[in-house]
Write a protein that holds these residues in place. Sequence first.
Motif, PDB file in Angstrom:
ATOM      1  N   GLY A   1       1.114  -1.295  -0.098  1.00 54.92           N
ATOM      2  CA  GLY A   1       0.045   0.006   0.055  1.00 54.92           C
ATOM      3  C   GLY A   1       1.166   1.775   0.194  1.00 54.92           C
ATOM      4  O   GLY A   1       2.229   1.186   0.223  1.00 54.92           O
ATOM      5  N   PRO A   2      -0.117   2.488  -0.327  1.00 53.79           N
ATOM      6  CA  PRO A   2      -1.279   2.292   0.502  1.00 53.79           C
ATOM      7  C   PRO A   2      -2.174   2.077  -0.390  1.00 53.79           C
ATOM      8  O   PRO A   2      -2.291   2.828  -1.559  1.00 53.79           O
ATOM      9  N   PHE A   3      -3.836   2.082   0.263  1.00 53.37           N
ATOM     10  CA  PHE A   3      -4.908   1.419  -0.885  1.00 53.37           C
ATOM     11  C   PHE A   3      -5.854   2.664  -0.916  1.00 53.37           C
ATOM     12  O   PHE A   3      -5.757   3.350   0.745  1.00 53.37           O
ATOM     13  N   GLY A   4      -6.397   2.908  -1.015  1.00 59.12           N
ATOM     14  CA  GLY A   4      -6.696   4.680  -1.626  1.00 59.12           C
ATOM     15  C   GLY A   4      -6.147   5.763  -1.455  1.00 59.12           C
ATOM     16  O   GLY A   4      -5.016   5.927  -1.975  1.00 59.12           O
ATOM     17  N   ARG A   5      -6.815   6.775  -0.517  1.00 61.44           N
ATOM     18  CA  ARG A   5      -6.108   8.581  -0.730  1.00 61.44           C
ATOM     19  C   ARG A   5      -5.968   8.217   1.032  1.00 61.44           C
ATOM     20  O   ARG A   5      -6.750   8.108   2.276  1.00 61.44           O
ATOM     21  N   GLU A   6      -4.579   9.065   1.227  1.00 62.29           N
ATOM     22  CA  GLU A   6      -3.674   9.318   2.324  1.00 62.29           C
ATOM     23  C   GLU A   6      -4.907  10.226   2.788  1.00 62.29           C
ATOM     24  O   GLU A   6      -3.543  11.376   2.617  1.00 62.29           O
ATOM     25  N   GLU A   7      -5.841  10.731   2.764  1.00 65.35           N
ATOM     26  CA  GLU A   7      -6.448  11.203   3.542  1.00 65.35           C
ATOM     27  C   GLU A   7      -7.355  11.790   4.929  1.00 65.35           C
ATOM     28  O   GLU A   7      -8.129  10.169   4.595  1.00 65.35           O
ATOM     29  N   GLY A   8      -8.018  12.039   5.869  1.00 61.97           N
ATOM     30  CA  GLY A   8      -7.961  12.468   7.013  1.00 61.97           C
ATOM     31  C   GLY A   8      -7.203  12.454   8.549  1.00 61.97           C
ATOM     32  O   GLY A   8      -5.973  12.315   8.056  1.00 61.97           O
ATOM     33  N   THR A   9      -7.491  11.488   9.314  1.00 59.51           N
ATOM     34  CA  THR A   9      -6.812  11.143   9.937  1.00 59.51           C
ATOM     35  C   THR A   9      -6.148  10.097  10.844  1.00 59.51           C
ATOM     36  O   THR A   9      -6.718   8.720  10.439  1.00 59.51           O
TER      37      THR A   9
END
Length: 217
Positions: free
Chosen positions: A113-121
Amino acid sequence: MSNIVNEEIVVKVGPRGDVVSRSVEWDESSYGKVKHILVTHGSAINSIQIIYDINGTVELAHRHGGDGDYFDCISFEPWEYLTSVSGHYGPVEQRGAVVMRSLKFGTNQTNYGPFGREEGTPFCFNFHSGLDFGGFHGRSTGSHLSALGIYVKSISLKHHFKPDPPQSKAAPSPRLLSASVDPCASFQACCPPQISLSRTHATMCMSDNFDAHMNGK
């Protein structure tokens, strides 16, 4: 929360993400060794599905979540095992529901990964020498993985009870004996709010107050 499974102390950690909505809660404690992790994702993590090796039999667990724009399959080597799970959680849109935005899996060999988007907490579960991965748990909806947590178990610490006293005496409540290995000193869940189990907490970890300590009571 802690349980005793096959004489091993198994501790539930997390989950991180949406823990207050009406999403479906699921649990895969002590299913077996992880062979494959299937992830669908896009702007967030849509689903996760685990393939376990249970006493030599390959078992496909339920998929938690829905379809995504991308699909990835992580395949572990026979000698490979998980050492960390990390990622991010938050809403995809403003005022939207909190979901898992990204996931990353670390092993004794490499990182996936990372899988998805590294946004948020951000969040991170690490487990090192003396502790082993014991399973996943979390929450999901029909479209997304809402929350994710793990179980950790002691590799070398076994659960033992003191023998029952003579019948003429009142039997005390069973309690854990002391052990030479501290199951808490090696584990750290580095995520907000941060959980740090240090050696100063070893006595509490080996007592009947362990559950209360883990729940922050």
